[in-house]
Design a protein around this motif. Structure first.
Motif, PDB file in Angstrom:
ATOM      1  N   MET A 256      33.299  79.062  38.699  1.00 47.62           N
ATOM      2  CA  MET A 256      34.096  80.119  38.063  1.00 47.62           C
ATOM      3  C   MET A 256      33.214  81.023  37.205  1.00 47.62           C
ATOM      4  N   ALA A 257      32.229  80.445  36.512  1.00 51.96           N
ATOM      5  CA  ALA A 257      31.318  81.257  35.705  1.00 51.96           C
ATOM      6  C   ALA A 257      30.482  82.182  36.589  1.00 51.96           C
ATOM      7  N   LEU A 258      30.020  81.677  37.723  1.00 47.21           N
ATOM      8  CA  LEU A 258      29.262  82.533  38.640  1.00 47.21           C
ATOM      9  C   LEU A 258      30.129  83.656  39.196  1.00 47.21           C
ATOM     10  N   THR A 259      31.366  83.330  39.514  1.00 54.37           N
ATOM     11  CA  THR A 259      32.289  84.362  40.003  1.00 54.37           C
ATOM     12  C   THR A 259      32.547  85.399  38.914  1.00 54.37           C
ATOM     13  N   ALA A 260      32.721  84.942  37.672  1.00 58.91           N
ATOM     14  CA  ALA A 260      32.951  85.873  36.563  1.00 58.91           C
ATOM     15  C   ALA A 260      31.735  86.763  36.322  1.00 58.91           C
TER      16      ALA A 260
ATOM     17  N   LEU B 212      32.609  86.874  20.537  1.00 59.33           N
ATOM     18  CA  LEU B 212      32.330  87.704  21.717  1.00 59.33           C
ATOM     19  C   LEU B 212      33.615  88.302  22.293  1.00 59.33           C
ATOM     20  N   VAL B 213      34.659  87.491  22.400  1.00 58.73           N
ATOM     21  CA  VAL B 213      35.912  88.000  22.950  1.00 58.73           C
ATOM     22  C   VAL B 213      36.539  89.029  22.013  1.00 58.73           C
ATOM     23  N   ALA B 214      36.527  88.749  20.708  1.00 63.98           N
ATOM     24  CA  ALA B 214      37.116  89.688  19.752  1.00 63.98           C
ATOM     25  C   ALA B 214      36.358  91.017  19.739  1.00 63.98           C
TER      26      ALA B 214
ATOM     27  N   LEU C 113      33.010  90.707  26.658  1.00 61.06           N
ATOM     28  CA  LEU C 113      34.161  89.906  27.064  1.00 61.06           C
ATOM     29  C   LEU C 113      33.796  88.982  28.224  1.00 61.06           C
ATOM     30  N   GLY C 114      33.033  89.486  29.186  1.00 58.73           N
ATOM     31  CA  GLY C 114      32.592  88.651  30.300  1.00 58.73           C
ATOM     32  C   GLY C 114      31.718  87.497  29.849  1.00 58.73           C
TER      33      GLY C 114
ATOM     34  N   THR D 229      31.946  90.747  36.504  1.00 59.61           N
ATOM     35  CA  THR D 229      31.484  91.538  35.353  1.00 59.61           C
ATOM     36  C   THR D 229      30.420  92.547  35.781  1.00 59.61           C
ATOM     37  N   MET D 230      29.517  92.138  36.654  1.00 58.51           N
ATOM     38  CA  MET D 230      28.487  93.069  37.129  1.00 58.51           C
ATOM     39  C   MET D 230      29.104  94.204  37.946  1.00 58.51           C
ATOM     40  N   GLY D 231      30.111  93.888  38.764  1.00 60.69           N
ATOM     41  CA  GLY D 231      30.779  94.932  39.543  1.00 60.69           C
ATOM     42  C   GLY D 231      31.508  95.928  38.666  1.00 60.69           C
TER      43      GLY D 231
END
Length: 158
Positions: free
Chosen positions: A73-77, A14-16, A37-38, A81-83
């Protein structure tokens, strides 16, 4: 701590793929890259949180409770990501309305800098070296001073 290898490989893929898509010219692909990436980062947070357990609010004696920080941290990410995705969608839509495509074009100034670099020319704002004035360290930069040996601060006294 046993970590699932499939999740680690999924995070890497996913990151790559996300980074590869972010480096593309199309805003649609850049948006998909941010989403991938998110999601990879969210999976990384959850894998790094350790073994699951009961909620830390419940008072359980003798059991290891779950760490709430990776979940936060996952919820913040997810929110970030949505923003970024919403902003990118608005940007892509506006670019599509104006240009008829969503490709990111080269900046005019970047193209000018690249052409000057290919011709090895200095820009208009570059000041030529003034040989009448000393340089930043106070040394004389005149042609006769460049050929002469450097002077010492302390002179020999008889």
């Amino acid at each position: 701590m046993s970590v699932d290898v499939v999740l680690i490989v999924t995070i890497g893929v996913l990151v790559a793929c996300g980074v590869t898509l972010i480096l593309e010219r199309s805003l649609t692909r850049i948006l998909l890259g941010f989403v991938l990436l998110g999601n990879g980062i969210n999976l990384m947070f959850l894998v790094s949180s350790g073994k699951p357990g009961p909620a830390p609010i419940i008072d359980v004696v003798g059991e290891r409770t779950a760490d709430p920080l990776p979940q936060a941290m996952a919820l913040t990410a997810i929110v970030i990501t949505m923003g970024v995705t919403a902003f990118g969608l608005a940007l892509a839509y506006r670019t599509w309305q104006i240009d008829g495509n969503d490709d990111v074009q080269d900046d005019f100034e970047d193209a000018l800098v690249m052409r000057r670099a290919e011709r090895d020319l200095a820009s208009d704002s570059f000041d030529e070296v003034d040989t009448d004035l000393p340089d930043e360290e106070g040394a004389d930069v005149s042609p006769s001073a460049q050929d002469a040996p450097p002077s010492t601060q302390e002179e020999e006294r008889p």
